[in-house]
Design an enzyme around this catalytic site. Sequence first.
Site, PDB file in Angstrom:
ATOM      1  N   TYR A 261      33.653  36.699  47.835  1.00 25.31           N
ATOM      2  CA  TYR A 261      33.832  36.606  49.285  1.00 25.31           C
ATOM      3  C   TYR A 261      33.429  35.206  49.738  1.00 25.31           C
ATOM      4  CZ  TYR A 261      32.896  36.940  54.251  1.00 25.31           C
ATOM      5  OH  TYR A 261      32.918  36.708  55.600  1.00 25.31           O
TER       6      TYR A 261
ATOM      7  N   GLU B  46      38.102  33.489  56.834  1.00 29.18           N
ATOM      8  CA  GLU B  46      37.516  34.309  55.769  1.00 29.18           C
ATOM      9  C   GLU B  46      38.515  34.542  54.641  1.00 29.18           C
ATOM     10  OE1 GLU B  46      35.026  38.106  56.718  1.00 29.18           O
ATOM     11  OE2 GLU B  46      37.030  38.807  56.191  1.00 29.18           O
TER      12      GLU B  46
END
Length: 378
Positions: free
Chosen positions: A101, A190
């Site tokens: 991530y 993101e």
Amino acid sequence: MDIHEYQAKELFARSGIPILKGEVARSADEAEAIARRVGGPVVVKAQVHTGGRGKAGGVKYSKTPSEARENAEKILGMRIKDHVVQVVLVVEAADIAAEAYVGITHDRAARKAVVMVSSEGGIDIEEVAATNPDAILKEAIEPALGLTAGQARRLGFHLYGHDPMLAKTAAALLSKLADTFFENDCTLAEINPLIVTEGGELIALDAKISIDDNGLVRHKEIEQLRDLAAEDAADTKARDAGLAFHKLEGEVGCVVNGAGLAMSTLDAIEHFGGKAANFLDIGGSSNPEKVLTAMEIILRDPNVRVILFNIFGGITRCDDVARGLVQVFKSTEIGVPVVIRLTGTNEEEAREILGEVDVVTEPTMDGVIQRAIELGRG
Ligand code: GDP
Ligand code: MN
């Protein structure tokens, strides 16, 4: 403003972040044709403004073009958390060796943008933060410096310390992500998951970007990406009319002028035991039209039990608001009580105009709010 994954990936690609080849389809036919062009296996992905598409069945691996067609048929029209899928991304499939991530967002308390990385990818960062906070490394970005080379390296090594070359590649990618974030006035950029392929390549498999609405004037080309079909109709209507509107969960519909008064109205509703259905600022130079639109927007919300007007007439003229309201009464079936406090410029005239219609008036802010809550209950 949220944009779709495929649009976010376009912004990534412009900054040099590697993505996989893909195109969007609005029909199963198109999806099949794209899969044929791509050659090998593809993944068909729902394009909606929400995460968790994988879990909901909105991301499907497809070995052949005909499988891509079948999967597109299943996904188009699917409802994912209240969003109906109208577009799918058909994208080259990847062989995943590892998922991480990486994301940048604003930390309002720190008044800085913050980069977060975690070697646990593919899952929500909130979940990782709750169950395994040590997996996450954060670096706050000094506005005057941007993401420094040292910070990028630290983040890269946190993810891939076992593989220095990969760590350096990740550091370079994070600098590009920071470029994307700042150049486009993002509130969020993101990649989840950022993958390492079996071949050792680093690729953004997913992309999520939100743009600061106040920055959109500087990015006309991004403003064009606004997906009206994915946006709540009330939001579109409010923006077109120049009203600042946010839906909330309560039952007291609010029409107020000025952001400060609107905020204190919400606080006072809460204080007296009610719940506001919305924030709505009709702004300074109100005209009757704005009141009409405001009422239309509020009346779309089935939770609304009462409508509260709290108008402090300065530049906003009370008689304008009153005239707008009379128009609403003439043209619309309102169906819920309307409670009003008007004070300031032309209030006498306003009161006279309102004599024609069925509204409850109260002279004070506390009074009008308590009255609204009462009528809403009853
Ligand atoms: P989200 O669920 O909305 O976050 O959608 P993602 O794009 O993140 O996809 C969800 C998951 O599907 C990813 O974490 C991957 O595990 C898997 N996935 C997506 N694309 C591919 C692909 O090209 N190949 C493989 N093997 N898995 C994929
Ligand atoms: Mn994802």
